[in-house]
Design an enzyme around this catalytic site. Sequence first.
Site, PDB file in Angstrom:
ATOM      1  N   HIS A   1     -29.274 -18.769  77.503  1.00 52.49           N
ATOM      2  CA  HIS A   1     -28.292 -17.814  78.370  1.00 52.49           C
ATOM      3  C   HIS A   1     -29.275 -17.024  79.017  1.00 52.49           C
ATOM      4  O   HIS A   1     -29.481 -15.914  78.549  1.00 52.49           O
ATOM      5  CB  HIS A   1     -27.881 -17.251  77.155  1.00 52.49           C
ATOM      6  CG  HIS A   1     -26.658 -17.818  76.513  1.00 52.49           C
ATOM      7  ND1 HIS A   1     -27.088 -19.062  75.420  1.00 52.49           N
ATOM      8  CD2 HIS A   1     -25.503 -17.785  76.416  1.00 52.49           C
ATOM      9  CE1 HIS A   1     -26.208 -19.627  75.015  1.00 52.49           C
ATOM     10  NE2 HIS A   1     -24.864 -19.084  75.561  1.00 52.49           N
TER      11      HIS A   1
ATOM     12  N   HIS B   1     -23.548 -17.400  82.738  1.00 49.86           N
ATOM     13  CA  HIS B   1     -23.677 -16.819  81.144  1.00 49.86           C
ATOM     14  C   HIS B   1     -24.687 -17.987  80.191  1.00 49.86           C
ATOM     15  O   HIS B   1     -25.372 -17.503  79.609  1.00 49.86           O
ATOM     16  CB  HIS B   1     -22.365 -16.979  80.623  1.00 49.86           C
ATOM     17  CG  HIS B   1     -22.107 -16.863  79.377  1.00 49.86           C
ATOM     18  ND1 HIS B   1     -22.149 -15.725  78.488  1.00 49.86           N
ATOM     19  CD2 HIS B   1     -21.885 -17.711  78.192  1.00 49.86           C
ATOM     20  CE1 HIS B   1     -22.075 -15.645  77.502  1.00 49.86           C
ATOM     21  NE2 HIS B   1     -21.920 -16.911  76.964  1.00 49.86           N
TER      22      HIS B   1
ATOM     23  N   HIS C   1      -1.030 -13.725  48.105  1.00 52.12           N
ATOM     24  CA  HIS C   1      -2.069 -12.996  47.426  1.00 52.12           C
ATOM     25  C   HIS C   1      -2.769 -13.929  46.242  1.00 52.12           C
ATOM     26  O   HIS C   1      -3.632 -13.286  45.485  1.00 52.12           O
ATOM     27  CB  HIS C   1      -1.433 -11.667  46.881  1.00 52.12           C
ATOM     28  CG  HIS C   1      -1.252 -10.673  47.761  1.00 52.12           C
ATOM     29  ND1 HIS C   1      -0.607 -10.950  48.806  1.00 52.12           N
ATOM     30  CD2 HIS C   1      -1.862  -9.397  47.614  1.00 52.12           C
ATOM     31  CE1 HIS C   1      -0.419  -9.643  49.621  1.00 52.12           C
ATOM     32  NE2 HIS C   1      -1.392  -8.788  48.941  1.00 52.12           N
TER      33      HIS C   1
ATOM     34  N   GLU D   1     -11.682  -4.887  55.511  1.00 53.65           N
ATOM     35  CA  GLU D   1     -12.399  -5.855  54.616  1.00 53.65           C
ATOM     36  C   GLU D   1     -13.527  -6.588  55.266  1.00 53.65           C
ATOM     37  O   GLU D   1     -14.715  -6.717  54.910  1.00 53.65           O
ATOM     38  CB  GLU D   1     -11.606  -6.894  53.893  1.00 53.65           C
ATOM     39  CG  GLU D   1     -10.285  -6.558  53.029  1.00 53.65           C
ATOM     40  CD  GLU D   1      -9.290  -6.206  53.669  1.00 53.65           C
ATOM     41  OE1 GLU D   1      -8.135  -5.821  52.947  1.00 53.65           O
ATOM     42  OE2 GLU D   1      -9.091  -6.307  54.823  1.00 53.65           O
TER      43      GLU D   1
END
Length: 714
Positions: A33, A270, A504, A430
Amino acid sequence: MTQQLEEIKRIDLALRTIRCLILDLCQQYKGGHPGGAMGMTAIGIALWKYCMRYAPSNPDFFNRDRFVLSNGHTCLFQYTFLHLTGYKAMTMDQLKSYHSERADSLCPGHPEIEIDGVEVTTGPLGQGVANAVGLAMATKHLGAVYNKPGFSLVDNTTWCMIGDACLQEGVALESIQLAGHWKLNNLVIIYDNNQVTCDGSVDICNSEDINAKMRACGWDVIDVEDGCYDVEGITAALMRARSGKEKPTFINVHTVIGVESKFAGDAKAHGAAFGEDEVANIKRKLGMNPDEHFAVPVEVYQFFSDAGVRGRALEESWNQLLLNYSMEYPEMYEEFRLRMLGKMTQDWTKLIPSKEEFPASPTASRKSAGLCCNPLASKLQNIMVGTADLTPSVNMAWKGKVDFQHPELKTTCGLNGNYTGRYIHWGIREHAMASISNGLAAFNKGTILPITSSFFMFYISKQWLLTLSKYAAPGIRMGALQGLQQIHIATHDSIGTGEDGPTHQPIALAALYRAMPNILYIRPCDSEETAGAFIAALQATSTPTIISLSRQNLEQYPKFSSRQGVQRGAYVFIEDEQAQVTLIGVGAEMVFAVRTRQLLLDRFNIKSRIVSFPCQRLFAQQDQEYRREVLRYRSGIPCVVIEAYAVTGWERYADAGFTMSTFGHSLPGAAAYKYFGFDEHVIAPEVAKLVDEVQRDGIETLRGEFRDLNPVRH
């Protein structure tokens, strides 16, 4: 004026040299890169030459500035500056190993934590932003605890380099929000704003005002227009950011990807080498010899040579400060010394409750975890505990806790704190929780042990295999990859969670974490086993641990359960030398193994033994004889695992399973178990059929033919 002109010439030579070196390193093996690293070269000069405080001769100097390359694909940017500034291991020979077949290369395709000068492993975009927030938090916390007037022991700056893609990842925004909320003024994000990603220009998918967004999140913003050449302007921005007193700083540096090449400003710059002809053309354009490769003039090495001198002076000064501190504050020094060494501030083995101290009545293992963790957290200064907005559910808050907060924050609900605090309110973030915790753990091994907590369901990503984009799993994986010790408290871990329903109720998550390298997934069946899980987690100093816990009350088995057994992964829970079948009980479903054993005897006259199996990885680490003794492979009797999860992975240890093959259902916990067949009156007859078959045809009939015994299908 003459001196200033000479400095400009040296900077110009360094810019041209580094860009050509990056081109050669990519072209050598026709990959890599180059574009971003070329565009960021002026930023690197400003950082490593003029702004960062570091010691190349001692990469682990405790109070060094931390640098995180969140856009890790531009790794040649970092490797090159580590080489030029004198990091001993990063030789030119090592630089040339980039994209080679050398297994001992210190130049992997993305930076890895094991390399001197690399603070965290980066690659999944946005993770580095979160890691940097964790590193900055660690500085704020340690400084608040140990710094005294005239003794600024911990005051380093965290610098984080990012690209356009990092800002599109959700984990980056989650982390940016928290850093702004906490006013981490020791954190600087440097944005390589070249407006290009793999697919093309950023505006094909993004049109936000990033400066306004950052200001709205509580950051100072500085713009640098000419990020490809204006080293002086970049340096001024970096120094201004370092001196910021109120907020973290976002420096928006406008660059050109693949600068000086025919691919400048194009996505083609890139992720591919430019080709030999283009490399030669760029060298001519920059006044360099196209026939020379990997050429670094002695003047460029001399330009960066003062990095070592500055680093040694910085380290000597800090060591003297630490010595003076030890005489002025001996008790605080001793605690700080232990933490620098990565040691706990007290003997943690004396803080975990004994078996006799646990309740004998049915107890949710999430409550058992609180009984184990809260004494540890209240006494051990190394531990920082946090939750993703689930304090009432996860039982991780201890009496007298202080929240980690900016000291001037005054919340509506009255939950305030300061930077000495060790209880972290992550909010509903989270992914950031797990990923920032990697930064806390990486600041210095063992200095901070992060403990996170949430529902088990939220320790996974929505699109884990495709995008690494949501919830906690990507951060946990990166922690395992880097060997960072953390403890993740995962509650509500079964269909026994009940009425919240299949969204859940985790079914497949255990298989994910049991398969993931270098992580302990431990599922205890009662309080005593939960204590064993914490002991195993605290001993695993180079491994994250997930402790998987129930919402519902679980039977306690003080006669049978063993914390020592947990540390071996599996152990004989109830033995019977005349057993005709081995039942494997796991976690919250141990109750069904115990009940099934009794019913097999009462109704079918079948004797059975029970093995508790909380952790497959720990069991796999035991010697062969122990494993054979526990599972009695040679006895000729079948082995049946009982767990309300996907069966994947148990085929290695069992002949059959009573498990789950569907998602859960919205019912009260006990009703959900019954709905899916987890009832001894359903399990025992199926086990009895298996035992009869084995006694008739021999155990060989099962080898290589794992049986799913659950007859209930919905």
